[in-house]
Design a protein around this motif. Structure first.
Motif, PDB file in Angstrom:
ATOM      1  N   GLY A  61     -24.179 -39.092  10.110  1.00 40.27           N
ATOM      2  CA  GLY A  61     -23.297 -40.078   9.916  1.00 40.27           C
ATOM      3  C   GLY A  61     -23.268 -41.004   8.642  1.00 40.27           C
ATOM      4  N   MET A  62     -24.286 -40.536   7.814  1.00 41.19           N
ATOM      5  CA  MET A  62     -24.343 -41.141   6.644  1.00 41.19           C
ATOM      6  C   MET A  62     -24.460 -40.282   5.597  1.00 41.19           C
ATOM      7  N   TRP A  63     -24.916 -40.555   4.208  1.00 41.89           N
ATOM      8  CA  TRP A  63     -24.854 -39.713   3.096  1.00 41.89           C
ATOM      9  C   TRP A  63     -26.404 -39.575   2.584  1.00 41.89           C
ATOM     10  N   ALA A  64     -26.727 -38.274   2.399  1.00 44.16           N
ATOM     11  CA  ALA A  64     -28.136 -38.129   2.185  1.00 44.16           C
ATOM     12  C   ALA A  64     -28.308 -37.204   1.047  1.00 44.16           C
ATOM     13  N   ILE A  65     -29.619 -37.473   0.222  1.00 44.50           N
ATOM     14  CA  ILE A  65     -30.103 -36.627  -0.756  1.00 44.50           C
ATOM     15  C   ILE A  65     -31.177 -35.880  -0.296  1.00 44.50           C
ATOM     16  N   ASN A  66     -31.090 -34.360  -0.277  1.00 41.76           N
ATOM     17  CA  ASN A  66     -32.032 -33.597   0.156  1.00 41.76           C
ATOM     18  C   ASN A  66     -32.784 -33.980   1.509  1.00 41.76           C
ATOM     19  N   LYS A  67     -31.780 -34.418   2.383  1.00 40.19           N
ATOM     20  CA  LYS A  67     -31.981 -34.606   3.823  1.00 40.19           C
ATOM     21  C   LYS A  67     -32.459 -36.161   3.877  1.00 40.19           C
ATOM     22  N   LEU A  68     -32.725 -37.124   2.876  1.00 37.18           N
ATOM     23  CA  LEU A  68     -33.370 -38.360   2.967  1.00 37.18           C
ATOM     24  C   LEU A  68     -32.589 -39.261   2.499  1.00 37.18           C
ATOM     25  N   PHE A  69     -32.396 -40.461   3.315  1.00 34.57           N
ATOM     26  CA  PHE A  69     -31.810 -41.701   2.905  1.00 34.57           C
ATOM     27  C   PHE A  69     -32.715 -42.352   1.885  1.00 34.57           C
ATOM     28  N   VAL A  70     -31.604 -43.453   1.210  1.00 31.41           N
ATOM     29  CA  VAL A  70     -32.539 -44.394   0.081  1.00 31.41           C
ATOM     30  C   VAL A  70     -33.713 -44.920   0.683  1.00 31.41           C
ATOM     31  N   ASP A  71     -34.790 -44.957  -0.298  1.00 35.19           N
ATOM     32  CA  ASP A  71     -35.795 -45.799   0.233  1.00 35.19           C
ATOM     33  C   ASP A  71     -36.426 -46.220  -1.309  1.00 35.19           C
ATOM     34  N   VAL A  72     -36.079 -47.708  -1.741  1.00 34.80           N
ATOM     35  CA  VAL A  72     -36.433 -48.086  -3.246  1.00 34.80           C
ATOM     36  C   VAL A  72     -37.787 -48.010  -3.296  1.00 34.80           C
ATOM     37  N   ASN A  73     -38.690 -48.009  -2.160  1.00 38.20           N
ATOM     38  CA  ASN A  73     -40.039 -48.288  -2.696  1.00 38.20           C
ATOM     39  C   ASN A  73     -40.740 -46.806  -2.707  1.00 38.20           C
ATOM     40  N   VAL A  74     -39.890 -45.700  -2.712  1.00 44.56           N
ATOM     41  CA  VAL A  74     -40.680 -44.382  -2.806  1.00 44.56           C
ATOM     42  C   VAL A  74     -39.959 -43.767  -3.804  1.00 44.56           C
ATOM     43  N   ALA A  75     -40.593 -43.105  -4.825  1.00 47.86           N
ATOM     44  CA  ALA A  75     -40.489 -42.222  -6.032  1.00 47.86           C
ATOM     45  C   ALA A  75     -40.234 -40.970  -5.414  1.00 47.86           C
ATOM     46  N   ARG A  76     -38.928 -40.356  -5.627  1.00 47.56           N
ATOM     47  CA  ARG A  76     -38.806 -38.919  -5.141  1.00 47.56           C
ATOM     48  C   ARG A  76     -39.129 -37.852  -6.364  1.00 47.56           C
ATOM     49  N   ALA A  77     -39.395 -38.518  -7.372  1.00 49.23           N
ATOM     50  CA  ALA A  77     -39.684 -37.722  -8.499  1.00 49.23           C
ATOM     51  C   ALA A  77     -40.395 -38.504  -9.592  1.00 49.23           C
ATOM     52  N   GLN A  78     -41.409 -37.845 -10.350  1.00 45.60           N
ATOM     53  CA  GLN A  78     -42.294 -38.658 -11.263  1.00 45.60           C
ATOM     54  C   GLN A  78     -42.381 -37.796 -12.488  1.00 45.60           C
ATOM     55  N   ILE A  79     -41.884 -38.309 -13.412  1.00 46.84           N
ATOM     56  CA  ILE A  79     -41.213 -37.793 -14.731  1.00 46.84           C
ATOM     57  C   ILE A  79     -42.060 -38.123 -15.753  1.00 46.84           C
ATOM     58  N   PRO A  80     -42.998 -37.266 -16.678  1.00 46.70           N
ATOM     59  CA  PRO A  80     -43.591 -37.761 -17.520  1.00 46.70           C
ATOM     60  C   PRO A  80     -42.710 -38.268 -18.866  1.00 46.70           C
ATOM     61  N   LYS A  81     -43.217 -39.576 -19.196  1.00 43.69           N
ATOM     62  CA  LYS A  81     -42.314 -39.760 -20.533  1.00 43.69           C
ATOM     63  C   LYS A  81     -42.253 -39.040 -21.374  1.00 43.69           C
ATOM     64  N   GLY A  82     -40.835 -38.941 -22.132  1.00 41.48           N
ATOM     65  CA  GLY A  82     -40.730 -37.892 -23.037  1.00 41.48           C
ATOM     66  C   GLY A  82     -40.170 -36.573 -22.783  1.00 41.48           C
ATOM     67  N   GLY A  83     -40.660 -36.306 -21.405  1.00 36.80           N
ATOM     68  CA  GLY A  83     -40.092 -35.058 -20.830  1.00 36.80           C
ATOM     69  C   GLY A  83     -38.624 -34.895 -20.773  1.00 36.80           C
ATOM     70  N   TYR A  84     -38.293 -33.538 -20.414  1.00 37.78           N
ATOM     71  CA  TYR A  84     -37.026 -33.056 -20.259  1.00 37.78           C
ATOM     72  C   TYR A  84     -36.839 -31.974 -19.080  1.00 37.78           C
ATOM     73  N   GLU A  85     -35.748 -32.165 -18.426  1.00 33.90           N
ATOM     74  CA  GLU A  85     -35.877 -31.320 -17.028  1.00 33.90           C
ATOM     75  C   GLU A  85     -34.228 -30.887 -17.019  1.00 33.90           C
ATOM     76  N   ILE A  86     -34.146 -29.892 -15.954  1.00 31.45           N
ATOM     77  CA  ILE A  86     -32.907 -29.710 -15.628  1.00 31.45           C
ATOM     78  C   ILE A  86     -32.874 -29.925 -13.999  1.00 31.45           C
ATOM     79  N   TRP A  87     -31.715 -30.829 -13.701  1.00 36.70           N
ATOM     80  CA  TRP A  87     -31.334 -31.154 -12.342  1.00 36.70           C
ATOM     81  C   TRP A  87     -30.110 -30.386 -11.913  1.00 36.70           C
ATOM     82  N   GLU A  88     -30.344 -29.777 -10.665  1.00 36.58           N
ATOM     83  CA  GLU A  88     -29.068 -29.170 -10.225  1.00 36.58           C
ATOM     84  C   GLU A  88     -28.576 -29.929  -8.997  1.00 36.58           C
ATOM     85  N   LEU A  89     -27.283 -30.359  -9.371  1.00 37.88           N
ATOM     86  CA  LEU A  89     -26.675 -31.315  -8.198  1.00 37.88           C
ATOM     87  C   LEU A  89     -25.802 -30.621  -7.465  1.00 37.88           C
ATOM     88  N   SER A  90     -26.287 -30.367  -6.228  1.00 38.12           N
ATOM     89  CA  SER A  90     -25.286 -29.417  -5.308  1.00 38.12           C
ATOM     90  C   SER A  90     -24.600 -30.345  -4.216  1.00 38.12           C
TER      91      SER A  90
END
Ligand SMILES: [Cu+2]
Length: 595
Positions: free
Chosen positions: A482-511
């Motif tokens: 009944g709500m909207w999720a990303i990878n089955k999870l709802f927002v939690d501002v206390n939890v980082a879902r990705a930790q990315i090294p400063k200076g890095g680059y990545e490809i994110w697939e948005l589906s």
């Protein structure tokens, strides 16, 4: 049946009772409303019928004139208490993290001071009564022509913006009197980014701040991304941004708070896009400049039978506005001179998509030049365009040459996008709804020195080796419980879902794996590039205007976008979220950190 596993349903520990109580109530109410439906149907359009609200009362069009030029807010000579690196909690500042790179950008920064305030005399349309609106305004000389003030900022001129929260703390009705102001998509430290959990008021603070506050200082370095590697503070001109906007980003309440008016423009200039059409610098583009550089903010609004703004912040389908406000006015008139103008078109939602065209009174489409998307100038202008589509938070800069018209010519900006629910647009149909009348009513007092050169801003380089070696993350946006999720999870501002090294680059697939919704996804912090667009797994061409840098990526049904992103110069917490504000408030958001 599974219980929602989001923090809202299970509760947070450290937050104050009132705000958190309301937040929990909203989420539990939404989950409860949706629960019976989950037993039979799990997905997409069949799940629930969107709510139907009565139409707004009729309005008399073209009864309000917009100012012929906007007035940007100016700096102040001092702030009291003076801004400092570490939050001045004793002096009334909210408990933010220390400013990053304070020594580089803090001392000598320009000082600005604005407040989130309520006023009760806003006239959306002369057909409706004056009413309550919220906005960001300077403490002295507020600009009463727009709900929120406009900034003109310049690369190489850092600024500190002190933002007071003077909203009524006894507020009733939709919206909540806390703020966390995000400057979309400025390259800055997370403590100045307006993270959704960083909301504050004199009596409350979000879970990612340490103390309440009457105000919070935001250090806007106005520096181009990647400056650290270059070891200069000028940066690569290819990284410069143009049309930005700032808005409240309070967790769970962004939609109603923006609906009340908490959004304004922040336009940036550099040596190319210098804001001076008479600039003698040979590298200057000399695009149409102030006062012929004019921002236009579009929002969908709905009004009750008495002509008062209506919203339902509990329903996870939200409310689709059936009136389009332009800089806060319904069906206004803009008088222009017979010369070139730069219009900065912005969609601040909450949910409606637009397809704008400029038409004659007999609905003949007029030509314009499309120069920028999401605040990013294209490598070359797109000439002879007739229409432009904007999802929520997308921007388009266009140049219209009114010297082609005789004095007295009337034109209309029309919205051709039809939409009947907040979930996604329906289709494009002519002639569209007239949302702004433009009257060419005078000659300009001076010669028009502006131009649109054949090349605008080059794109930053991405090498094939970087694409080949980039880590890939996959994010699935879908309806869930009944709500909207990303990878089955709802927002939690206390939890980082990705930790990315400063200076890095990545490809994110948005589906987007559903067929019922379009999601305009916003990733804070750096502009990205769409590498590939797939519909039902099949690669399709990327539209020309989306081949440059972007910060909002509209993910249509059954679509995957592959985005190249960099994470440079700063550390901290940032969000990714759907910018359909209703989806955002109903949990389609996550936190990621640069470490
Ligand atoms: Cu969405």
């Amino acid at each position: 049946m599974k219980r929602p596993d989001c923090e809202h349903a299970t509760g947070r520990s450290e937050e104050q009772a009132d705000g958190e109580g309301r937040r929990k109530f909203l989420k539990l109410t939404a989950a409860t409303m949706a629960a019976p439906l989950l037993m039979t149907v799990t997905r997409a359009r069949a799940e629930t019928a969107p709510p139907v609200f009565p139409p707004s009362p009729a309005t008399v069009p073209w009864a309000h004139e917009l100012p012929t030029q906007i007035t940007p807010v100016g700096p102040v000579s001092s702030l009291s208490p003076p801004p400092i690196e570490v939050a001045n909690v004793a002096g009334g500042e909210a408990g933010r993290n220390p400013h990053q790179r304070w020594a580089q950008f803090g001392p000598g920064a320009l000082l600005y001071e604005i407040s989130a305030t309520e006023r009760n005399d806003w006239v959306y349309s002369p057909s409706y009564p004056p009413q309550r609106i919220w906005g960001y305004q300077p403490n002295s000389n507020p600009d009463h022509s727009m709900p929120s003030a406009t900034f003109f900022a310049r690369y190489g001129r850092p600024l500190i913006c002190r933002i007071h929260n003077k909203l009524p703390q006894n507020h009733v009705g939709f919206g909540t009197p806390e703020i966390s102001t995000h400057l979309h998509n400025l390259h800055c430290g997370s403590e100045s980014d307006g993270f959704p959990g960083d909301y504050y008021s004199p009596t409350k603070h979000g879970p990612t701040l340490s103390a309440n506050g009457r105000f919070k200082d935001h250090l806007y370095p106005n520096v181009k991304a990647g400056f650290e590697a270059r070891q200069d503070l000028i940066g690569d001109p290819a990284e410069a941004l143009g049309t930005l906007f700032y808005h409240d980003h309070t967790l769970d309440f962004t939609a109603p708070n923006l609906y009340l008016g908490l959004a304004g423009f922040y336009c940036m200039f550099d040596e190319l896009d210098s804001g001076n059409e008479a600039d003698p610098n040979p590298s200057a583009l000399r695009l149409p400049s102030y006062p012929y550089d004019y921002p236009l903010n579009f929002n969908d609004r709905r009004f009750d039978a008495n002509g008062r703004l209506f919203y339902d912040q509990v329903n996870p389908e939200g409310v689709l506005g059936d009136k389009v406000a332009v800089n806060g006015r319904i069906e206004p008139v803009l008088r222009v001179a017979a010369r070139k103008y730069r219009f900065r078109l912005l969609n601040t939602g909450p949910s409606r998509f637009y397809n704008f065209a400029l038409v004659s009174p007999t609905n003949v489409m007029q030509k314009f030049t499309h120069i920028a998307n999401d605040g990013n100038l294209f490598p070359a202008p797109l000439l002879n365009q007739t229409n432009v589509t904007l999802g929520v938070a997308e921007r388009a800069d266009i140049v219209v040459d009114f010297s082609r018209y005789v004095i007295g010519t009337q034109l209309y900006l029309v919205n051709r996008m039809r939409q009947i629910e907040t979930r996604r647009p329906k289709d494009i149909k002519d002639p569209g709804d007239r949302v702004l009348k433009i009257v060419v009513d005078r000659y300009a007092p001076a010669q028009d020195l502006s131009r649109v050169p054949a090349t605008l801003r080059p794109l930053p380089v991405i090498t094939q080796a970087e694409i080949d070696t980039a880590p890939v993350r996959r994010w699935i946006f879908e309806r869930d419980r009944g709500m909207w999720a990303i990878n089955k999870l709802f927002v939690d501002v206390n939890v980082a879902r990705a930790q990315i090294p400063k200076g890095g680059y990545e490809i994110w697939e948005l589906s987007n794996v559903d067929d019922g919704w379009s999601h305009p996804i916003h990733i804070h912090f750096e502009e990205g590039r769409i590498l590939q667009k797939l519909v039902r797994g099949v690669s399709v061409p990327i539209p020309l205007h989306e081949q440059g840098r972007k910060d909002v990526y509209v993910v249509e049904p059954f679509t995957t976008l592959r985005i190249f992103l960099r994470f440079r110069d700063y550390k901290g917490k940032y969000p990714m979220h759907c910018h359909n504000l209703i989806h955002e408030d109903h949990s389609m958001m996550l936190r990621w950190d640069i470490v």
